[in-house]
Design an enzyme around this catalytic site. Sequence first.
Site, short mmCIF file in Angstrom:
data_model
loop_
_atom_site.label_atom_id
_atom_site.label_comp_id
_atom_site.label_asym_id
_atom_site.label_seq_id
_atom_site.Cartn_x
_atom_site.Cartn_y
_atom_site.Cartn_z
N GLY A 13 87.55 30.71 -28.99
CA GLY A 13 87.85 29.43 -28.36
C GLY A 13 87.82 29.41 -26.85
O GLY A 13 88.44 28.53 -26.24
N SER A 14 87.07 30.31 -26.23
CA SER A 14 87.03 30.27 -24.75
C SER A 14 86.33 29.00 -24.27
O SER A 14 86.72 28.41 -23.26
CB SER A 14 86.37 31.53 -24.17
N ASN A 15 85.30 28.57 -24.98
CA ASN A 15 84.62 27.32 -24.58
C ASN A 15 85.52 26.11 -24.82
O ASN A 15 85.53 25.17 -24.03
CB ASN A 15 83.29 27.16 -25.33
N ILE A 94 76.80 21.54 -40.18
CA ILE A 94 77.38 20.21 -40.38
C ILE A 94 76.59 19.51 -41.49
O ILE A 94 75.36 19.50 -41.49
CB ILE A 94 77.28 19.38 -39.07
N HIS A 110 74.70 27.31 -27.87
CA HIS A 110 74.20 28.52 -28.53
C HIS A 110 73.83 29.56 -27.46
O HIS A 110 73.20 29.21 -26.47
CB HIS A 110 72.97 28.16 -29.38
C1 GRF Z 1 79.69 31.09 -27.84
O1 GRF Z 1 78.92 32.14 -27.36
C2 GRF Z 1 78.82 29.97 -28.32
O2 GRF Z 1 77.60 29.91 -27.64
C3 GRF Z 1 78.57 30.33 -29.76
O3 GRF Z 1 79.77 30.88 -30.19
C4 GRF Z 1 80.45 31.47 -29.09
C5 GRF Z 1 81.85 30.94 -29.09
O4 GRF Z 1 82.66 31.62 -28.15
N1 GRF Z 1 78.16 29.17 -30.51
P1 GRF Z 1 84.13 31.09 -27.86
O5 GRF Z 1 84.85 31.04 -29.19
O6 GRF Z 1 84.02 29.74 -27.23
O7 GRF Z 1 84.73 32.11 -26.95
#
Ligand code: GRF
Length: 191
Positions: A13-15, A94, A110
């Site tokens: 969940g860093s994003n 999805i 991605h």
């Molecule tokens: C990211 O590298 C994203 O591109 C891919 O999954 C990863 C998720 O990382 N779809 P995080 O959970 O947001 O750290």
Amino acid sequence: MVVTIAVFASGSGSNFARLVEVSQQEGWRVPVSVLICDRPGATVLERAERLGVPQHAFAPRTFSDKAAYEAAVRDVLRRYDVSWLVLAGYMRLIGPTLLDKFAGRIVNIHPSLLPSFPGKDAIGQALQHGVKVTGVTVHYVDAGMDTGPIIAQRAVSVAETDSRETLTAKIQAVEHELYPEVIRRLIEETQ
Ligand code: GRF
């Protein structure tokens, strides 16, 4: 009318955290209102707790099929006036139930320059092929695996000395800049 963003995530969940932080700092008119997670116990749930974002963790296997699972998700999304689905490490395709309802408003990130290295372990695939440049892609989601129309891409150089860890760190740093930028632009363009 209030409209909001739901982030879908399965892992660390860093994003997700970055999207929440930037949207709050910048006061987006379309806020992140809810986290949808398909893995009870995932670290992203702790991040949501810390950030004060409501979370809904589903165990898809407990539903009769994908349509039933997605119908339950759709009911939650309705409660939060969600109009954008932002996938951030959501490890599941999805299906039609959500695709039909949110056509053109589902976005994914991605960790490669698509169409190279779709699917799982894009960073490992890039290292295995010995590419000198890889990167990050933000794209609309369709029924395929990482196949929808590309919205934005950013390149990342691969050094001879890069390991999985160092390349992952470089890619994630780019993701954390690019994803909020793109989502901000999309919601501004459509408001
Ligand atoms: C990211 O590298 C994203 O591109 C891919 O999954 C990863 C998720 O990382 N779809 P995080 O959970 O947001 O750290």
